[in-house]
Design an enzyme around this catalytic site. Structure first.
Site, PDB file in Angstrom:
ATOM      1  N   PRO A   1      -2.664   4.498 -14.458  1.00  0.00           N
ATOM      2  CA  PRO A   1      -3.981   5.112 -14.259  1.00  0.00           C
ATOM      3  C   PRO A   1      -4.279   5.341 -12.772  1.00  0.00           C
ATOM      4  O   PRO A   1      -4.083   4.451 -11.959  1.00  0.00           O
ATOM      5  CB  PRO A   1      -4.946   4.060 -14.826  1.00  0.00           C
ATOM      6  CG  PRO A   1      -4.109   3.075 -15.582  1.00  0.00           C
ATOM      7  CD  PRO A   1      -2.755   3.134 -14.981  1.00  0.00           C
ATOM      8  N   GLU A   2      -4.725   6.543 -12.432  1.00  0.00           N
ATOM      9  CA  GLU A   2      -5.206   6.806 -11.087  1.00  0.00           C
ATOM     10  C   GLU A   2      -6.712   7.026 -11.174  1.00  0.00           C
ATOM     11  O   GLU A   2      -7.302   6.855 -12.237  1.00  0.00           O
ATOM     12  CB  GLU A   2      -4.433   7.974 -10.466  1.00  0.00           C
ATOM     13  CG  GLU A   2      -2.921   7.675 -10.412  1.00  0.00           C
ATOM     14  CD  GLU A   2      -2.094   8.612  -9.538  1.00  0.00           C
ATOM     15  OE1 GLU A   2      -2.640   9.246  -8.636  1.00  0.00           O
ATOM     16  OE2 GLU A   2      -0.873   8.692  -9.777  1.00  0.00           O
TER      17      GLU A   2
ATOM     18  N   LYS B   1     -10.055   3.103  -8.390  1.00  0.00           N
ATOM     19  CA  LYS B   1      -9.509   2.580  -9.638  1.00  0.00           C
ATOM     20  C   LYS B   1     -10.361   1.445 -10.205  1.00  0.00           C
ATOM     21  O   LYS B   1      -9.975   0.826 -11.200  1.00  0.00           O
ATOM     22  CB  LYS B   1      -8.071   2.105  -9.403  1.00  0.00           C
ATOM     23  CG  LYS B   1      -7.152   3.238  -8.922  1.00  0.00           C
ATOM     24  CD  LYS B   1      -5.772   2.719  -8.574  1.00  0.00           C
ATOM     25  CE  LYS B   1      -4.936   3.815  -7.949  1.00  0.00           C
ATOM     26  NZ  LYS B   1      -3.597   3.311  -7.534  1.00  0.00           N
TER      27      LYS B   1
ATOM     28  N   ARG C   1       6.120   1.774  -4.670  1.00  0.00           N
ATOM     29  CA  ARG C   1       6.325   2.762  -5.723  1.00  0.00           C
ATOM     30  C   ARG C   1       7.292   3.825  -5.218  1.00  0.00           C
ATOM     31  O   ARG C   1       7.405   4.069  -4.021  1.00  0.00           O
ATOM     32  CB  ARG C   1       5.000   3.422  -6.117  1.00  0.00           C
ATOM     33  CG  ARG C   1       3.900   2.454  -6.532  1.00  0.00           C
ATOM     34  CD  ARG C   1       4.170   1.764  -7.862  1.00  0.00           C
ATOM     35  NE  ARG C   1       4.351   2.716  -8.941  1.00  0.00           N
ATOM     36  CZ  ARG C   1       3.374   3.387  -9.533  1.00  0.00           C
ATOM     37  NH1 ARG C   1       2.119   3.201  -9.162  1.00  0.00           N
ATOM     38  NH2 ARG C   1       3.620   4.244 -10.498  1.00  0.00           N
TER      39      ARG C   1
END
Ligand SMILES: [Zn+2]
Length: 286
Positions: free
Chosen positions: A2-3, A52, A274
């Site tokens: 989720p962003e 977020k 990431r």
């Protein structure tokens, strides 16, 4: 993962389903039983998002703070007729006569005070999806940093809401070298990236999926203008990812494939925990 667009869409769905009336709050899994008891039967006033982080205000100045993390899911769906759905691994459940909101696997799920909400928000950088956001606050931090811009864009204290997909894609859209130190980034470049996120991220909210490719962005904008996007927004329940548009990106998860612009090989490297994807030939600007 989720962003920020996910959190903003979620807050809109929660408001649609629950705002303005008392909500039954429980923890079918049991891990959040104490917190749920503090909120049970209180009126849900308003949900909002900052990056977020999700903040849900209940009467009596009690707030629910949720962060989905990498694998969390918060589905808000119509309640089956006169049935209570199975609980399973549901950490938190919000329910009224018409809707069920089930939270699974979050990094953060806590009942907090208004002071704590202010403290959390003070740590976060500006969020392109919030109308009150000031891009200069992020710019000041970027210009003072020797860290690469690809790392800074993922730092929620610099910029709130952007995750790995938006990071990779927006740097490519502006042909920015992801390894340039923040201090070497031109302010005009940063403002162009910001303006792009301000344009792109609402499309993510509207369609429940990240859209960055020019043709898809143009189609999505046309649907926003003619009103048909609203129908998609209404049916995105949070139980699954949006699929109105083909899942297609300039670079994301395209390691070893040819760059869609210049044909050279898309590369990948771990940056800020990431996989960063980039094109070494196209991305040279600072
Ligand atoms: Zn290229």
């Amino acid at each position: 993962m989720p962003e920020g667009h996910t959190t903003h869409a979620l807050s809109a769905r929660l408001n649609h389903a629950f705002a303005g009336s008392p909500v039954a709050v429980s923890s079918p899994q049991g891990k959040f039983a104490g917190g749920a008891a503090l909120l049970d039967r209180l009126t849900l006033l308003e949900a909002s998002a900052w990056g977020k982080h999700l903040f849900v205000e209940f009467e009596g100045e009690r707030w629910l703070n949720v962060h989905l993390g990498l694998i969390g899911k918060f589905s808000v769906v119509p309640r089956p007729d006169d049935q209570v759905p199975a609980g399973g691994q549901v950490r938190l459940r919000l329910m009224n006569d018409a809707w069920v909101g089930d939270l699974r696997g979050p990094t953060v799920c806590a009942v907090v005070t208004a002071a704590k909400v202010a403290q959390i928000q003070a740590r976060l950088g500006p969020d392109p999806l919030r109308p009150d956001a000031d891009p200069d606050l992020a710019l000041l931090k970027i210009l003072r940093s020797a860290r690469p811009i690809a790392e800074l864009l993922m730092d929620q204290a610099v910029l709130a809401g952007v995750g790995n997909v938006y990071r990779c894609e927006v740097l490519f859209r502006h042909r920015v070298d992801p390894f340039r130190a923040g201090s070497e980034i031109r302010p005009t470049t940063w403002l162009a990236i910001w303006d792009d996120l301000v344009a792109l991220m609402p499309l993510g909210v509207a369609f429940g999926q990240i859209l960055t490719m020019d043709d898809q962005v143009a189609d999505a904008l046309a649907e926003v203008v003619d009103g048909s996007a609203a129908a998609h927004t209404a049916v995105v329940t949070g139980a699954q990812l949006g699929d109105h548009f083909e899942r297609r990106f300039y670079l994301y998860k395209r390691t070893g494939e040819p760059c869609r612009v210049c044909g050279s090989t898309v590369r990948t490297q771990l940056v800020a925990g990431r996989n960063l994807f980039w094109c070494g030939r196209c991305q040279r600007r600072r």
